[in-house]
Design an enzyme around this catalytic site. Sequence first.
Site, PDB file in Angstrom:
ATOM      1  N   SER A  14       0.839  -1.198   0.000  1.00  0.00           N
ATOM      2  CA  SER A  14       0.000   0.000   0.000  1.00  0.00           C
ATOM      3  C   SER A  14       0.870   1.242   0.000  1.00  0.00           C
ATOM      4  CB  SER A  14      -0.977  -0.029   1.161  1.00  0.00           C
ATOM      5  OG  SER A  14      -0.290   0.145   2.360  1.00  0.00           O
ATOM      6  N   CYS A  15       0.219   2.352  -0.174  1.00  0.00           N
ATOM      7  CA  CYS A  15       0.850   3.665  -0.287  1.00  0.00           C
ATOM      8  C   CYS A  15       1.884   3.868   0.811  1.00  0.00           C
ATOM      9  CB  CYS A  15      -0.221   4.744  -0.199  1.00  0.00           C
ATOM     10  SG  CYS A  15       0.409   6.415  -0.032  1.00  0.00           S
ATOM     11  N   PRO A  16       3.067   4.365   0.541  1.00  0.00           N
ATOM     12  CA  PRO A  16       3.567   4.859  -0.741  1.00  0.00           C
ATOM     13  C   PRO A  16       4.479   3.852  -1.450  1.00  0.00           C
ATOM     14  CG  PRO A  16       5.045   5.604   0.966  1.00  0.00           C
ATOM     15  CD  PRO A  16       4.038   4.679   1.618  1.00  0.00           C
ATOM     16  N   MET A  17       4.476   2.585  -1.006  1.00  0.00           N
ATOM     17  CA  MET A  17       5.488   1.654  -1.494  1.00  0.00           C
ATOM     18  C   MET A  17       5.443   1.371  -3.012  1.00  0.00           C
ATOM     19  SD  MET A  17       7.226   1.648   1.084  1.00  0.00           S
ATOM     20  CE  MET A  17       8.600   0.573   0.704  1.00  0.00           C
ATOM     21  N   ASP A  41      -3.277  -1.792  -4.845  1.00  0.00           N
ATOM     22  CA  ASP A  41      -3.775  -0.656  -4.072  1.00  0.00           C
ATOM     23  C   ASP A  41      -4.647   0.226  -4.969  1.00  0.00           C
ATOM     24  OD1 ASP A  41      -4.135   1.576  -2.477  1.00  0.00           O
ATOM     25  OD2 ASP A  41      -2.111   2.353  -2.830  1.00  0.00           O
TER      26      ASP A  41
END
Lengths: 76, 194
Positions: A14-17, A41
Amino acid sequence: MTAPNATVDARGLSCPMPIVKTAQQIRTLTSGALVEVLATDPGSLKDFTAWTRTTGNALVEQTQADGVYRFLIRKA
Amino acid sequence: MTMIAPTPETVVTPAETFIPPMASPAPEPAAGMPVDAKGLVIVAWSSEYDRIMPTLILASTAAASGIPTKVFITFWGLLPFVKDEHRITGEGWMQKMLSLMQRPGIHHLKMSKMNFAGMGPWMIGKLSDEHHVAKPAELLEAALAMGVEFIPCQMTMDMFGLTHDEMIDGLGEPAGAATVIELMTRPGTASLFI
């Protein structure tokens, strides 16, 4: 369709990966290279559009199948 | 009776205003990408989980977007950047007691609300696992890898008795307020206090 030069598997992240991993991958490539990103995501739909605008990389293609988003990005 | 012809509905679209590009202070591109990004400066003042998360997420994303990003870590904000193995830091009893009450290290963050003696962070940890949210330590690693520069505040380091060796590797040179003000007031730089 040209085959991508690299694939970033960001499924399950999930964000920001997904963005961070894509940026890390794109660093290693030369201008004009194609990167395929797979993500689950839902936020990545908006985020990849924004990120390519900020970075100047081109979002060539954006598809979705079975809950997986696929982005094709050409490095500026 | 006079009929008044209805005015055709007009959609007022604001004319696109041209914003002239601001003078860039020749930033060193953090992610090595061809962008005209100016910069992001975050002042990270807290050691709390719910503040460190947005700091690390925004910093790593900005750097991943090719924007030179600097995070000034000050006061409690220094504590997450102390190596985890240092349980007690400082020289005098007051410095030692501070670190005892507020355990340093990226793995020991408390919540600003609903800490409930550790129940809060534990539950958030569980939830972030379920939702595949990256942990603060992973985000810190990503931020460093993307070239985010963390600048420790020299004054609070001295006050807490923290040494360079007790801080994690990869931090920038400690600096003071004037450095941060100079960075924050560069044209086109966005700055946040988190």
